[in-house]
Design a protein around this motif. Structure first.
Motif, PDB file in Angstrom:
ATOM      1  N   THR A  15       0.823  -1.202   0.000  1.00 53.36           N
ATOM      2  CA  THR A  15       0.000   0.000   0.000  1.00 53.36           C
ATOM      3  C   THR A  15       0.859   1.253   0.000  1.00 53.36           C
ATOM      4  O   THR A  15       0.402   2.315  -0.374  1.00 53.36           O
ATOM      5  N   ALA A  16       2.103   1.128   0.427  1.00 55.85           N
ATOM      6  CA  ALA A  16       2.972   2.288   0.483  1.00 55.85           C
ATOM      7  C   ALA A  16       3.422   2.685  -0.917  1.00 55.85           C
ATOM      8  O   ALA A  16       3.677   1.847  -1.762  1.00 55.85           O
ATOM      9  N   LYS A  17       3.528   4.001  -1.150  1.00 59.21           N
ATOM     10  CA  LYS A  17       3.939   4.491  -2.457  1.00 59.21           C
ATOM     11  C   LYS A  17       5.306   5.163  -2.418  1.00 59.21           C
ATOM     12  O   LYS A  17       5.751   5.706  -3.405  1.00 59.21           O
ATOM     13  N   GLU A  18       5.955   5.141  -1.249  1.00 62.79           N
ATOM     14  CA  GLU A  18       7.268   5.737  -1.118  1.00 62.79           C
ATOM     15  C   GLU A  18       8.264   4.974  -1.985  1.00 62.79           C
ATOM     16  O   GLU A  18       8.276   3.745  -2.004  1.00 62.79           O
ATOM     17  N   GLU A  19       9.092   5.718  -2.695  1.00 68.10           N
ATOM     18  CA  GLU A  19      10.024   5.078  -3.619  1.00 68.10           C
ATOM     19  C   GLU A  19      11.012   4.192  -2.881  1.00 68.10           C
ATOM     20  O   GLU A  19      11.559   4.558  -1.845  1.00 68.10           O
ATOM     21  N   ILE A  20      11.241   3.034  -3.429  1.00 60.44           N
ATOM     22  CA  ILE A  20      12.113   2.050  -2.803  1.00 60.44           C
ATOM     23  C   ILE A  20      13.569   2.334  -3.174  1.00 60.44           C
ATOM     24  O   ILE A  20      13.866   2.865  -4.245  1.00 60.44           O
ATOM     25  N   SER A  21      14.477   1.981  -2.277  1.00 59.76           N
ATOM     26  CA  SER A  21      15.897   2.107  -2.560  1.00 59.76           C
ATOM     27  C   SER A  21      16.418   0.802  -3.148  1.00 59.76           C
ATOM     28  O   SER A  21      16.100  -0.289  -2.670  1.00 59.76           O
ATOM     29  N   LEU A  22      17.231   0.921  -4.180  1.00 59.57           N
ATOM     30  CA  LEU A  22      17.820  -0.243  -4.835  1.00 59.57           C
ATOM     31  C   LEU A  22      19.297  -0.400  -4.487  1.00 59.57           C
ATOM     32  O   LEU A  22      20.031  -1.112  -5.163  1.00 59.57           O
ATOM     33  N   ASP A  23      19.713   0.268  -3.409  1.00 63.08           N
ATOM     34  CA  ASP A  23      21.137   0.275  -3.058  1.00 63.08           C
ATOM     35  C   ASP A  23      21.650  -1.096  -2.628  1.00 63.08           C
ATOM     36  O   ASP A  23      22.751  -1.495  -2.993  1.00 63.08           O
ATOM     37  N   ARG A  24      20.849  -1.794  -1.809  1.00 60.74           N
ATOM     38  CA  ARG A  24      21.321  -3.066  -1.242  1.00 60.74           C
ATOM     39  C   ARG A  24      20.215  -4.110  -1.373  1.00 60.74           C
ATOM     40  O   ARG A  24      19.397  -4.293  -0.466  1.00 60.74           O
ATOM     41  N   ILE A  25      20.201  -4.790  -2.496  1.00 57.67           N
ATOM     42  CA  ILE A  25      19.206  -5.837  -2.756  1.00 57.67           C
ATOM     43  C   ILE A  25      19.814  -7.183  -2.377  1.00 57.67           C
ATOM     44  O   ILE A  25      20.941  -7.501  -2.761  1.00 57.67           O
ATOM     45  N   VAL A  26      19.061  -7.967  -1.618  1.00 58.39           N
ATOM     46  CA  VAL A  26      19.535  -9.294  -1.209  1.00 58.39           C
ATOM     47  C   VAL A  26      18.484 -10.331  -1.606  1.00 58.39           C
ATOM     48  O   VAL A  26      17.294 -10.158  -1.331  1.00 58.39           O
ATOM     49  N   VAL A  27      18.930 -11.392  -2.259  1.00 57.62           N
ATOM     50  CA  VAL A  27      18.069 -12.506  -2.652  1.00 57.62           C
ATOM     51  C   VAL A  27      18.247 -13.623  -1.634  1.00 57.62           C
ATOM     52  O   VAL A  27      19.382 -14.018  -1.323  1.00 57.62           O
ATOM     53  N   ILE A  28      17.139 -14.137  -1.098  1.00 57.52           N
ATOM     54  CA  ILE A  28      17.176 -15.276  -0.186  1.00 57.52           C
ATOM     55  C   ILE A  28      16.285 -16.382  -0.747  1.00 57.52           C
ATOM     56  O   ILE A  28      15.487 -16.145  -1.649  1.00 57.52           O
ATOM     57  N   ASN A  69      23.260 -12.530  -3.607  1.00 60.57           N
ATOM     58  CA  ASN A  69      22.428 -13.732  -3.626  1.00 60.57           C
ATOM     59  C   ASN A  69      22.868 -14.641  -2.487  1.00 60.57           C
ATOM     60  O   ASN A  69      23.926 -15.259  -2.533  1.00 60.57           O
ATOM     61  N   ASP A  70      22.034 -14.710  -1.440  1.00 60.67           N
ATOM     62  CA  ASP A  70      22.351 -15.526  -0.271  1.00 60.67           C
ATOM     63  C   ASP A  70      21.456 -16.761  -0.194  1.00 60.67           C
ATOM     64  O   ASP A  70      21.288 -17.356   0.869  1.00 60.67           O
ATOM     65  N   SER A  71      20.847 -17.147  -1.310  1.00 63.73           N
ATOM     66  CA  SER A  71      19.993 -18.337  -1.340  1.00 63.73           C
ATOM     67  C   SER A  71      20.859 -19.593  -1.371  1.00 63.73           C
ATOM     68  O   SER A  71      22.079 -19.534  -1.556  1.00 63.73           O
ATOM     69  N   ASN A  72      20.215 -20.743  -1.211  1.00 68.91           N
ATOM     70  CA  ASN A  72      20.958 -22.002  -1.112  1.00 68.91           C
ATOM     71  C   ASN A  72      20.162 -23.097  -1.816  1.00 68.91           C
ATOM     72  O   ASN A  72      19.003 -23.342  -1.468  1.00 68.91           O
ATOM     73  N   HIS A  73      20.774 -23.774  -2.785  1.00 69.17           N
ATOM     74  CA  HIS A  73      20.058 -24.815  -3.512  1.00 69.17           C
ATOM     75  C   HIS A  73      19.806 -26.058  -2.667  1.00 69.17           C
ATOM     76  O   HIS A  73      19.014 -26.925  -3.043  1.00 69.17           O
ATOM     77  N   LEU A  74      20.458 -26.152  -1.491  1.00 71.72           N
ATOM     78  CA  LEU A  74      20.212 -27.257  -0.564  1.00 71.72           C
ATOM     79  C   LEU A  74      19.310 -26.826   0.596  1.00 71.72           C
ATOM     80  O   LEU A  74      19.291 -27.457   1.652  1.00 71.72           O
ATOM     81  N   PHE A  75      18.556 -25.775   0.394  1.00 73.88           N
ATOM     82  CA  PHE A  75      17.629 -25.239   1.389  1.00 73.88           C
ATOM     83  C   PHE A  75      16.720 -26.331   1.952  1.00 73.88           C
ATOM     84  O   PHE A  75      16.423 -26.358   3.150  1.00 73.88           O
ATOM     85  N   PHE A  76      16.294 -27.265   1.104  1.00 71.82           N
ATOM     86  CA  PHE A  76      15.319 -28.282   1.498  1.00 71.82           C
ATOM     87  C   PHE A  76      15.886 -29.293   2.497  1.00 71.82           C
ATOM     88  O   PHE A  76      15.132 -29.966   3.200  1.00 71.82           O
ATOM     89  N   VAL A  77      17.200 -29.393   2.579  1.00 78.11           N
ATOM     90  CA  VAL A  77      17.822 -30.390   3.454  1.00 78.11           C
ATOM     91  C   VAL A  77      17.539 -30.073   4.920  1.00 78.11           C
ATOM     92  O   VAL A  77      17.257 -30.969   5.728  1.00 78.11           O
ATOM     93  N   SER A  78      17.599 -28.801   5.271  1.00 78.40           N
ATOM     94  CA  SER A  78      17.341 -28.366   6.648  1.00 78.40           C
ATOM     95  C   SER A  78      16.647 -27.006   6.582  1.00 78.40           C
ATOM     96  O   SER A  78      17.257 -25.966   6.832  1.00 78.40           O
TER      97      SER A  78
END
Length: 263
Positions: A15-28, A69-78
């Motif tokens: 609902t917020a319309k304040e512009e987002i910062s793209l300085d530090r994007i992290v993928v999990i 990118n801090d995701s893990n392809h072995l996420f499902f293991v634990s």
């Protein structure tokens, strides 16, 4: 005649319309975010070229910082342990945007003896996400039953009632949090399996062309599929002030940029 399924990837809770910062994007998240192909189950050059951060970087023509990118392809293991680690590391990274398109998937899918009560585990996933103090783009839970016999077995797949309840809980949870937006991963998978038209922002992928967005394992996206998911995320960011003119709405060009080995 096959009814066309429209992948209208709009935020359902921002609902917020304040512009987002793209300085530090992290993928999990898990393997969809990390990049995966059956040819390299433990990672490698081909998997590396399917990392979601590469496609987010290609999609964004606006100035932005390096995407982690801090995701893990072995996420499902634990699942719980790995998810908690990823969320904890976010506090040190001070992200301005978190993208977790597949973060919740293994909080509902998995072997019953390991998962236990699927919905209770799903609620614990939401509790972890509640700790994130930054704009968050999260994917909902798709019907991945087409992957049975490939990457999944029948007992690993929740029934429709359980999956629908999880998505209802996710929507209710997100509705109370203006910084959260949901990307309809469920529509993406459904439309791809039906080879139906997909519309995201100003881009429409015609019916008969979307079956190739998923790999033969029916669970992970191809290069064009990664581009489509990245553009879906861009649509959700538009609700937070991202100008559509700051997005490259050309999947083929995105794939070319994303698969450059020096990235």
């Amino acid at each position: 005649m096959l009814r066309l399924l429209i992948f209208a990837l709009l935020s359902v809770s921002l609902t917020a319309k304040e512009e987002i910062s793209l300085d530090r994007i992290v993928v999990i998240g898990a393997s969809v975010s990390r990049g995966f192909t059956e040819a390299e189950p433990f990672g490698g050059e081909k998997s590396n070229l399917l990392r979601l951060d590469r496609y987010l970087d290609a999609a964004l023509t606006a100035p932005h910082g390096k995407i982690v990118n801090d995701s893990n392809h072995l996420f499902f293991v634990s699942t719980e342990k790995e998810a908690a680690k990823q969320v904890e590391r976010l506090t040190r990274r001070d992200p301005t945007l978190v993208v977790g398109i597949d973060f919740l998937f293994w909080f509902l899918y998995g072997h019953p003896e390991k998962v236990g009560d699927r919905l209770k585990l799903f609620d614990r996933g939401l509790e972890l996400l509640s700790k994130i103090d930054a704009p968050l783009v999260i994917g909902d839970i798709p019907d991945a039953s087409a992957a049975i016999g490939h990457m999944l077995s029948q007992p690993m797949v929740p029934n429709t009632k359980t999956r629908d309840e999880a998505n209802r809980r996710l929507a209710a949870w997100a509705a109370k949090r203006p910084q959260v937006s949901i990307v309809a991963l469920s529509d993406f998978v459904k439309s791809s399996e039906a080879n139906a038209a997909i519309t995201t922002g100003p881009l429409t992928l015609a019916a008969g062309t979307t079956r190739n967005l998923l790999q033969p394992d029916r669970l992970h996206p191809t290069h064009p599929g990664c581009a489509a998911l990245a553009l879906a995320i861009m649509v959700s960011l538009a609700d937070n002030g991202l100008d559509q003119e700051q997005v490259l709405w050309k999947p083929k060009e995105m794939v070319e940029l994303s698969t450059q080995s020096d990235k």
